[in-house]
Motif scaffolding. Structure first.
Motif, PDB file in Angstrom:
ATOM      1  N   ILE A 451       0.784  -1.399  -0.091  1.00 29.03           N
ATOM      2  CA  ILE A 451       0.140  -0.171   0.080  1.00 29.03           C
ATOM      3  C   ILE A 451       0.732   1.254  -0.036  1.00 29.03           C
ATOM      4  O   ILE A 451       1.805   1.404   1.054  1.00 29.03           O
ATOM      5  CB  ILE A 451      -0.944   0.135   1.235  1.00 29.03           C
ATOM      6  CG1 ILE A 451      -2.005  -1.188   1.178  1.00 29.03           C
ATOM      7  CG2 ILE A 451      -1.518   1.423   1.377  1.00 29.03           C
ATOM      8  CD1 ILE A 451      -3.010  -1.238   2.164  1.00 29.03           C
ATOM      9  N   PRO A 452       0.846   2.025  -1.171  1.00 30.73           N
ATOM     10  CA  PRO A 452       1.766   3.272  -1.166  1.00 30.73           C
ATOM     11  C   PRO A 452       0.899   4.519  -0.399  1.00 30.73           C
ATOM     12  O   PRO A 452      -0.281   4.436  -0.434  1.00 30.73           O
ATOM     13  CB  PRO A 452       1.785   3.770  -2.403  1.00 30.73           C
ATOM     14  CG  PRO A 452       0.340   2.880  -3.197  1.00 30.73           C
ATOM     15  CD  PRO A 452       0.020   1.805  -2.305  1.00 30.73           C
ATOM     16  N   LEU A 453       1.521   5.253   0.507  1.00 26.82           N
ATOM     17  CA  LEU A 453       1.118   6.294   1.449  1.00 26.82           C
ATOM     18  C   LEU A 453       2.034   7.559   1.169  1.00 26.82           C
ATOM     19  O   LEU A 453       3.249   7.291   1.480  1.00 26.82           O
ATOM     20  CB  LEU A 453       0.940   5.896   2.668  1.00 26.82           C
ATOM     21  CG  LEU A 453       0.190   4.679   3.078  1.00 26.82           C
ATOM     22  CD1 LEU A 453       0.312   4.336   4.821  1.00 26.82           C
ATOM     23  CD2 LEU A 453      -1.303   4.894   2.930  1.00 26.82           C
ATOM     24  N   ASP A 454       1.254   8.380   0.733  1.00 30.55           N
ATOM     25  CA  ASP A 454       2.031   9.784   0.566  1.00 30.55           C
ATOM     26  C   ASP A 454       1.642  10.646   1.892  1.00 30.55           C
ATOM     27  O   ASP A 454       0.769  10.284   2.919  1.00 30.55           O
ATOM     28  CB  ASP A 454       1.904  10.419  -0.774  1.00 30.55           C
ATOM     29  CG  ASP A 454       0.057  10.565  -1.068  1.00 30.55           C
ATOM     30  OD1 ASP A 454      -0.466  10.784  -0.244  1.00 30.55           O
ATOM     31  OD2 ASP A 454      -0.207  10.765  -2.233  1.00 30.55           O
ATOM     32  N   TYR A 476      -9.498   2.992   6.816  1.00 33.99           N
ATOM     33  CA  TYR A 476      -8.762   3.787   5.537  1.00 33.99           C
ATOM     34  C   TYR A 476      -7.945   2.588   4.943  1.00 33.99           C
ATOM     35  O   TYR A 476      -7.768   2.244   3.671  1.00 33.99           O
ATOM     36  CB  TYR A 476      -8.015   5.008   5.783  1.00 33.99           C
ATOM     37  CG  TYR A 476      -7.629   5.744   4.394  1.00 33.99           C
ATOM     38  CD1 TYR A 476      -8.364   5.908   3.467  1.00 33.99           C
ATOM     39  CD2 TYR A 476      -6.221   5.774   4.333  1.00 33.99           C
ATOM     40  CE1 TYR A 476      -7.977   6.646   2.241  1.00 33.99           C
ATOM     41  CE2 TYR A 476      -5.751   6.510   3.315  1.00 33.99           C
ATOM     42  CZ  TYR A 476      -6.500   6.929   2.293  1.00 33.99           C
ATOM     43  OH  TYR A 476      -6.146   7.583   1.034  1.00 33.99           O
ATOM     44  N   LEU A 477      -6.974   2.167   5.910  1.00 37.04           N
ATOM     45  CA  LEU A 477      -6.185   1.123   5.319  1.00 37.04           C
ATOM     46  C   LEU A 477      -7.022  -0.153   4.527  1.00 37.04           C
ATOM     47  O   LEU A 477      -6.537  -0.592   3.727  1.00 37.04           O
ATOM     48  CB  LEU A 477      -5.080   0.844   6.484  1.00 37.04           C
ATOM     49  CG  LEU A 477      -4.301   1.657   6.925  1.00 37.04           C
ATOM     50  CD1 LEU A 477      -3.188   1.125   7.854  1.00 37.04           C
ATOM     51  CD2 LEU A 477      -3.173   1.811   5.592  1.00 37.04           C
ATOM     52  N   GLN A 482      -8.645  -3.578   0.239  1.00 36.60           N
ATOM     53  CA  GLN A 482      -9.643  -4.206  -0.566  1.00 36.60           C
ATOM     54  C   GLN A 482      -9.302  -3.827  -1.751  1.00 36.60           C
ATOM     55  O   GLN A 482      -9.841  -4.813  -2.948  1.00 36.60           O
ATOM     56  CB  GLN A 482     -10.920  -3.758  -0.188  1.00 36.60           C
ATOM     57  CG  GLN A 482     -11.468  -4.285   1.206  1.00 36.60           C
ATOM     58  CD  GLN A 482     -11.698  -5.502   1.305  1.00 36.60           C
ATOM     59  OE1 GLN A 482     -11.331  -6.459   2.156  1.00 36.60           O
ATOM     60  NE2 GLN A 482     -12.338  -6.087  -0.013  1.00 36.60           N
ATOM     61  N   GLY A 483      -8.885  -2.775  -2.323  1.00 36.56           N
ATOM     62  CA  GLY A 483      -8.570  -2.459  -3.877  1.00 36.56           C
ATOM     63  C   GLY A 483      -7.493  -3.373  -4.293  1.00 36.56           C
ATOM     64  O   GLY A 483      -7.586  -3.511  -5.658  1.00 36.56           O
TER      65      GLY A 483
END
Length: 486
Positions: A451-454, A476-477, A482-483
């Motif tokens: 999961i990329p997080l900016d 949110y995570l 799920q995506g």
């Protein structure tokens, strides 16, 4: 003065993985063996093995009538002043065993039918059944038995935070669960003001014990005896009380019989032992129920209050991340600030952060690695369905778009035992949809989940943390994950 102040760490309790104790006085917190057993990590497993092997060795000696061996084993337990946890007022003094105290503890155990009959099985059982044993004594004994593991934690934590270690520190005794013997050794430890300091993971610190004698007595023993009394009339509670067979009536009769009006605070433990000997299922059922409902770790706010500190809102930690300039010159600074933010956001679900952890015989490093200790919420769900014993984090302080090499680098840190889930922290430059496509490719090829997080995503996590009652579910995570699998 607390550890963070003495060593000028510039971090609050929420940014630290250990209890930020006063380096002179005690903090009224304790180590609870039950808290250790609910952690899922090799470190915790090693601690549990040490505790169980020692206590079984003592019980075996008592059961075999080998009193001198039992006393010898117990006498090695000393006052663990170096953790600065417990009840002492003023300078840390501890309430550990040793000398006469060891004999007193042995005498309590040896006189207990529960010890000789096999009813006692775990160290925590003594707090339910043995007079004079409570949270301070259990915490002291536990500290002695997991000293090897606490030294290891202290050394790794000191390296993590840049705390100086004094070499060749002479140190009491260590328990070897393989040989069942005590041994003495030298080690490296912080020595503020010339005194040994042993750091304790905040995940195992508690205000009291999870297994409590009073609770066992009131809610298990008395309930059982009320039901039994209504069918057998063996206690005579009906004769002694016009109120009928109630918990209050049974309680009064039992305490008259076992205490003869002396109001000894240990009477409930004597009744607990008597009842558990009559029906061993009482103790077993109580412990199973408590195991199914573990006490959550203390919050950062609770620990901070205990140590006399304050903690900043996580929004301030986020601001430090966002204000970090991009580029290689500030890469380490960015990584440290990300770790501080994530540690505050994800505790107690993710614990034991480690920076620059070496893998593959030192050929590769993980920027940040966490142990997944969650018992609810997203990280718990994740570990139930996918390899996620650990969560790895890679930090890219680039002022440009991420490319495939960055995603491949994180995927290369995955393994079946370590886990196959990671977070890629970046500054948000470039096409986010393109970055997400790379993560989808990794997931669809069964190479793991990234999961990329900016900076913007971190802002969502912080607002979720500060605003929602169910923030620890990390919805949110969960939505982002799920995506990857839909």
């Amino acid at each position: 003065m607390r550890v963070s102040e003495f060593y000028k760490l510039g971090k609050s309790q929420s940014e630290l993985d250990f209890v930020d104790v006063d380096i002179v006085n005690d903090v009224e917190l304790y180590i609870d063996p039950s808290a250790i057993s609910q952690l899922s990590s090799s470190w915790a497993d090693s601690c549990v093995a040490s505790i169980q092997s020692f206590f079984q060795r003592v019980l075996d000696a008592i059961g075999n009538g080998n009193d001198q061996e039992a006393i010898s084993l117990l006498s090695a337990l000393r006052e663990p002043n170096e953790t600065h946890l417990g009840l002492s007022t003023g300078r840390s003094r501890g309430s550990g065993l040793g000398d006469k105290l060891a004999e007193d503890f042995w005498e309590s155990l040896s006189k207990s039918k529960a010890a000789r009959s096999g009813l006692l099985q775990d160290l925590e059982d003594t707090a339910l059944l043995i007079e004079g044993v409570d949270r301070d004594r259990i915490s002291d004994i536990t500290t002695n038995l997991i000293r090897t593991q606490l030294v290891e934690f202290t050394q790794e934590t000191a390296k993590f935070h840049g705390i100086d270690l004094s070499p060749d520190v002479a140190y009491g005794r260590f328990w070897n669960p393989q040989t069942g013997e005590w041994y003495q050794s030298y080690t490296s430890l912080p020595t503020p003001n010339g005194e040994r300091l042993l750091l304790v993971p905040k995940a195992i610190a508690r205000r009291g014990l999870h297994l409590r004698a009073g609770e066992f007595y009131r809610h298990t023993v008395l309930n059982y005896l009320v039901v039994e009394e209504r069918s057998t009339r063996s206690l005579g509670a009906v004769v002694r009380s016009r109120r009928g067979v109630t918990k209050t009536a049974v309680d009064e009769v039992l305490k008259e019989q076992f205490d003869a009006g002396r109001h000894n605070p240990g009477v409930e433990k004597r009744i607990n032992t008597w009842a558990a000997e009559r029906n061993p299922g009482l103790l077993r059922g109580y412990k199973e129920q408590k195991e199914e409902n573990p006490a959550p770790p203390l919050s950062d706010e609770t620990i901070a209050e205990a140590v006399g500190a304050t903690i900043p809102p996580v929004s301030e930690l986020l601001q430090k991340v966002v204000e970090t300039p991009t580029g290689h010159a500030d890469a380490d600074n960015y990584e440290r600030r990300v770790e501080a933010l994530l540690s505050a956001l994800f505790y107690p679900h993710l614990v034991f952060p480690r920076r620059q952890k070496k893998i593959h015989n030192g050929r590769k490093r993980i920027d940040i690695s966490y142990t997944n200790a969650a018992n609810h919420g997203f990280f718990y769900w994740l570990a139930m369905h996918y390899p996620a014993a650990h969560v790895v984090v890679e930090c890219k302080n680039y002022g440009k778009e991420l490319g495939n090499p960055e995603f491949d680098q994180l995927q290369a840190r995955f393994s079946p035992s370590r886990g196959k889930f990671g977070l890629l922290l970046h500054r948000g430059y470039g096409d986010k949809a393109k970055a997400w496509s790379s993560c989808l490719d990794t997931a669809r090829d069964a190479r793991g989940f990234i999961i990329p997080l900016d900076d913007e995503d971190l802002g969502v996590l912080v607002r979720e943390h500060e605003g929602a009652e169910q923030a620890e579910a990390f919805s949110y995570l969960h939505k982002l994950f799920q995506g990857l699998i839909d």
